[in-house]
Design an enzyme around this catalytic site. Structure first.
Site, PDB file in Angstrom:
ATOM      1  CG  ASP A  45      -1.970   1.409   1.045  1.00 13.02           C
ATOM      2  OD1 ASP A  45      -2.704   0.907   1.029  1.00 13.02           O
ATOM      3  OD2 ASP A  45      -1.126   2.459   2.357  1.00 13.02           O
ATOM      4  CE1 TYR A  50       0.544   7.670   2.685  1.00 13.36           C
ATOM      5  CE2 TYR A  50       0.410   5.437   2.107  1.00 13.36           C
ATOM      6  CZ  TYR A  50      -0.613   6.580   2.282  1.00 13.36           C
ATOM      7  OH  TYR A  50      -1.743   6.290   2.871  1.00 13.36           O
ATOM      8  CE  LYS A  79      -3.723   4.352   0.666  1.00  8.67           C
ATOM      9  NZ  LYS A  79      -2.527   4.072   0.353  1.00  8.67           N
ATOM     10  CG  HIS A 112      -4.988   9.366   0.196  1.00  5.03           C
ATOM     11  ND1 HIS A 112      -3.343   9.514  -0.115  1.00  5.03           N
ATOM     12  CD2 HIS A 112      -5.422   8.681   1.147  1.00  5.03           C
ATOM     13  CE1 HIS A 112      -3.167   9.278   0.900  1.00  5.03           C
ATOM     14  NE2 HIS A 112      -3.858   8.784   1.920  1.00  5.03           N
ATOM     15  CB  SER A 157      -9.062   6.208   1.462  1.00  7.44           C
ATOM     16  OG  SER A 157      -8.315   5.975   2.657  1.00  7.44           O
ATOM     17  CG  LEU A 208      -0.628  -2.257  15.215  1.00  8.07           C
ATOM     18  CD1 LEU A 208       0.824  -2.258  14.625  1.00  8.07           C
ATOM     19  CD2 LEU A 208      -0.879  -2.743  15.481  1.00  8.07           C
ATOM     20  CE  LYS A 258       5.201   3.591   9.686  1.00  9.50           C
ATOM     21  NZ  LYS A 258       6.767   3.890  10.911  1.00  9.50           N
ATOM     22  CB  SER A 259       6.312  -3.177  10.547  1.00 13.36           C
ATOM     23  OG  SER A 259       8.494  -2.992  11.644  1.00 13.36           O
ATOM     24  CB  VAL A 260      11.293   0.024   8.678  1.00 10.21           C
ATOM     25  CG1 VAL A 260      10.900   0.450   7.618  1.00 10.21           C
ATOM     26  CG2 VAL A 260      11.608   0.856   9.791  1.00 10.21           C
ATOM     27  CG  ASN A 268       3.287  -6.483  11.710  1.00  9.12           C
ATOM     28  OD1 ASN A 268       3.502  -6.903  13.520  1.00  9.12           O
ATOM     29  ND2 ASN A 268       4.113  -5.142  11.586  1.00  9.12           N
TER      30      ASN A 268
END
Length: 314
Positions: A45, A50, A79, A112, A157, A208, A258-260, A268
């Protein structure tokens, strides 16, 4: 292991995807996406807003060129930028996104936000001003993108129920999804039921409560720190994040955490070897806070006729 899917019009959307909001550092996002694709994520996504579509495009080209994946293996959502929320802005924006993503089409293209705004500047969201917004005119051009093959499906959205109903009433090509802020603190049960009854997939963002942006909302409750959530996590020998994501997935809501961090990206995705029982669900329902838990309020736009959220969130 691939994630289960939900019906999305004539297509399917993996119920777990990886979000990319706020990740603009090239090396960081490349590594995160490589881990995600290796783990089994097949849903990415992003959004024009972004400012990372070009990075995602680079990673996808690498994976497709290597033969590890084919284009049809990966579900890509992007979006329409808020400032291009007018009929003439739709095709232009999608073509720019496709060029950045190095793709011929996206699987899902979303409006969006339901308000056309001034472009984001150095002040970010705080500097936004709302402009007149023509939802039906915009939607007609969204439909044209499907006809042209640039988007397989189209959706919304941050639209509220009234706004979704207006689109459904006028649409020749129906919206297939609405991406909204959803978590156990902001469960929006009735709205989700409405969306699903009308054939739209609910896609959760801030599942989260976005702990990475905690500093921006110091007074907002953090659902990862909730004692009931932590207790259920201990019971199942899972992380609080896994419990929160599972609570949504069990409601047939798609999630895009979202995580890096590689370990968290893996965690997740590991949601399908356990289930929350009736006692867990009841306990999680009991922690709901409603609108006061909403993070994406954008109160500076409250005077706009298409402001999508309840004005009194406390």
């Amino acid at each position: 292991m691939a994630a289960p899917t939900l019906a999305l019009g004539n297509y399917k959307i993996p119920i777990v995807g990886i979000g990319t909001f706020t990740v603009t550092e090239e090396e960081t996002l490349e590594k995160a996406l490589d881990v995600a694709l290796e783990v089994g994520y097949r849903h990415i996504d992003t959004a024009y807003l972004y400012k990372n579509e070009h990075i995602i495009g680079k990673v996808l080209k690498k994976w497709f060129s290597s033969g590890k994946l084919k284009r049809e293996d990966v579900f890509i959502t992007t979006k329409l930028p808020w400032s291009n929320n007018y009929p003439e802005g739709v095709e232009k924006s999608l073509k720019e996104s496709l060029e950045s993503l190095q793709l011929d089409y996206v699987d899902l293209y979303l409006i969006h936000f339901p308000i056309r705004t001034t472009p984001l500047d150095d002040k970010g969201f705080q500097g936004l001003q709302g402009l007149p917004t023509d939802h039906i005119g915009i939607w007609r051009q969204m439909e044209e993108q499907v006809k042209a093959g640039r988007a397989r499906t189209i959706g919304l959205s941050n639209f509220n129920q009234r706004q979704v109903e207006n689109i459904l009433r006028e649409a020749k090509i129906k919206p297939v999804a609405n991406q909204i802020e959803l978590n156990v603190y902001l469960s929006q049960n009735e709205f989700v039921e409405f969306l699903q009854k009308n054939g739209l997939v609910a896609i959760s963002y801030f599942s989260l409560s976005n702990p990475g942006l905690k500093a921006h909302w110091p007074d907002k409750p953090q659902v990862l720190e909730d004692q009931i959530v932590q207790k259920i996590a201990e019971k199942h020998k899972k992380t609080p994040a896994q419990i929160l994501l599972k609570a949504l997935v069990q409601r047939n809501i798609a999630v895009i955490p979202k995580s890096v961090t590689p370990s968290r990206i893996r965690e997740n995705f590991q949601l399908f070897d356990f289930n929350l029982d009736d006692e867990d669900v009841k306990a999680l329902d009991s922690v709901a806070l409603g609108e006061k838990a909403r993070l994406g309020g954008l109160k500076q736009l409250q005077s706009h006729p298409e402001y999508p959220y309840p004005i009194n969130q406390e």
